[in-house]
Scaffold this active site. Sequence first.
Site, PDB file in Angstrom:
ATOM      1  N   SER A  12       0.785  -1.237   0.000  1.00  0.00           N
ATOM      2  CA  SER A  12       0.000   0.000   0.000  1.00  0.00           C
ATOM      3  C   SER A  12       0.819   1.290   0.000  1.00  0.00           C
ATOM      4  CB  SER A  12      -0.957   0.019   1.196  1.00  0.00           C
ATOM      5  OG  SER A  12      -0.259   0.069   2.420  1.00  0.00           O
TER       6      SER A  12
ATOM      7  N   LYS B  26      -6.046   4.476   8.506  1.00  0.00           N
ATOM      8  CA  LYS B  26      -4.980   5.286   7.913  1.00  0.00           C
ATOM      9  C   LYS B  26      -5.342   6.772   7.915  1.00  0.00           C
ATOM     10  CE  LYS B  26      -2.825   1.686   5.159  1.00  0.00           C
ATOM     11  NZ  LYS B  26      -2.256   1.275   3.871  1.00  0.00           N
TER      12      LYS B  26
END
Length: 362
Positions: free
Chosen positions: A255, A300
């Site tokens: 990611s 996140k």
Amino acid sequence: MPRRTVTMLAATLSLIALLCAGVLIPVPYSEMSPGPTVNTLGDARGEPVLRISGHETYPTSGHLNMTTVRVTGAEYRMNLVEAVAGWIAEDAVVVPHDTLYPDGKTAEQSTQENAEEFSQSQESARVAALGQLGIPVSARVVVSSVQKDSPAEGRLHAGDVIKSVDGTPVRDPKDVAKIVTKRRPGKPVTFTIVPAKDAAAAEKAGRAPTTSATVTVPTKRAPDADRAIVGIQAGRDHTFPFAIDIKLDDVGGPSAGLMFALGIVDKLTPGALTGGRFVAGTGTIDDTGKVGPIGGIEMKLVGAREAGARYFLTPAANCPSAAPATPEGLTLIKVDTIADAVKSLEKVRKGDTAGLPDCSPG
């Protein structure tokens, strides 16, 4: 003993029993929470995250932070009390254990898989960044891995460059499987390769390899279908015109690809890509610069805002789940490609935030 006292004592004992049971009873869940963020333009543990040599670089400022998620380990089993606490908490998400660790993966298997994905994301970030800048990168099809006890074991090796299969040139890793499966199981396949050692020596010397070898490999029937296999995984390797080293320990998965790529672009171009602003983000990236979705987007976002981010580069496919979870003071920017991200950062740099791509639930 008065009835009221007996009732209160019984209730207290029942509560204690329930609490004990909650602590002792494992439940099939895992927890995700915000992890640390790292500025790809800066240092981590005293070492530059990105180090470029052999090409002119330029000073940078601001932040292009990659974001992470903390998760409970594959072998850790939450108890009922922990699960309930996680469901109530605003900075954690409780999910089924199999969501994070499908097919009963062990901690070691998950760590290995995450490391491989992280390595591939670094490779793709380099390719995508140089592609965005118009800097050519040569590619080749290689043997990525050889299965143990397969027909290819001892004949082909990781790092071998595959030039052709049965006389047909290969330009994409998928070409290898297409050609092999044309054979009936048990019939041999001929590979023309540049051995890994020769390919590595030629790359180090800055020249094209001059040697090749022909290797005949038996095939066998695939376990799940009536098709031929040799037991290798083909992949793509690249030769870069200069060195781009990415160093970041204790991080896995794919990611961070987008943020690595943007960090490379920033260092290789004059001026600050962010205009000195604090931008964070996430997203996988492929060799063409296409940005893909990731897991744990809500956590996140929290981690990025707590670190001080004002803007968050969000993969388009993650927008429906990210938008409702956006912390106050954080602006989401939808991105499909690295080119989208660069254009949006130009708007951020100029203060034209009204024209940023909208990341909305619908």
